[in-house]
Design an enzyme around this catalytic site. Sequence first.
Site, short mmCIF file in Angstrom:
data_model
loop_
_atom_site.label_atom_id
_atom_site.label_comp_id
_atom_site.label_asym_id
_atom_site.label_seq_id
_atom_site.Cartn_x
_atom_site.Cartn_y
_atom_site.Cartn_z
N ARG A 194 -16.86 77.93 -13.60
CA ARG A 194 -16.64 79.20 -14.28
C ARG A 194 -15.15 79.44 -14.51
NH1 ARG A 194 -19.97 84.24 -11.87
NH2 ARG A 194 -18.41 84.18 -10.21
N LYS A 217 -29.00 86.40 -10.06
CA LYS A 217 -29.72 87.66 -9.83
C LYS A 217 -29.34 88.72 -10.86
CE LYS A 217 -28.27 88.77 -5.72
NZ LYS A 217 -27.19 87.79 -5.55
N ARG A 220 -10.67 81.72 -11.05
CA ARG A 220 -10.41 82.69 -9.99
C ARG A 220 -10.52 82.02 -8.63
NH1 ARG A 220 -14.77 87.21 -11.36
NH2 ARG A 220 -15.25 86.55 -9.25
N ARG A 265 -28.23 93.84 3.05
CA ARG A 265 -27.58 92.56 3.31
C ARG A 265 -28.02 91.94 4.63
NH1 ARG A 265 -23.54 90.99 0.01
NH2 ARG A 265 -22.55 92.54 -1.32
N ARG A 302 -18.62 81.56 1.07
CA ARG A 302 -19.49 82.68 0.68
C ARG A 302 -20.96 82.33 0.92
NH1 ARG A 302 -18.03 83.72 -5.34
NH2 ARG A 302 -19.52 85.42 -5.24
#
Length: 208
Positions: A127, A13, A154, A88, A165
């Site tokens: 990532r 996004k 991370r 949200r 998530r």
Amino acid sequence: MNLVLLGAPGAGKGTQAQRLVAEFGVAHISTGDLLRAAVKGGTELGVQAKKYMDAGELVPDQLVIDLVKERLAADDAQKGFILDGFPRNTAQAVTLDSELAAMGRSLDCALLVDVPGDVIIGRLSSRRTCRDCGYTGTASDTVCPTCGGEMYQRDDDKPETIKNRLDVYEKNTSPLVEYYRGQNILKVVDGDRDADVVYNEVKDVLSL
């Protein structure tokens, strides 16, 4: 162009929003950025938000709405805006609609960048981030190409965290898709393609 951008974490996004902002000069309003800026600036809303963030609690809907309203009043948002990360949930969406109506404005479109969960897990878990300068790369970057620093994964880019998530997103945010579909302003693009291809389709569905 008054737009709400929908899609799971890692759907791309932000990339699409940045391109729209660069080409059309609309305001990109990310609630995460708004909260961080308000806290850093020590504004009245920022001080209130910091109490919740420091306690590890979600910032209340009304406080987020107030921040968004303040941002929508800025000069650069008069040409149009892209809301990223807000609303949200459907409660926030209903409140946003009424607040916009009070400002004499309305949403033109809710754009969903749709990417399958397994693709997102693969995308985000590969990532890597530089410890020194924050550069974001992939697992193939053994050292940072920008500053030569150490690249690491991370915690929130680990597969189990990403799955959590996505579960939270699915539970809270996916009802928004039905909400905006019911308003006949939902548009969907397939985000599992090259970013240039996705952007061309985004402009196409938005008639830009």
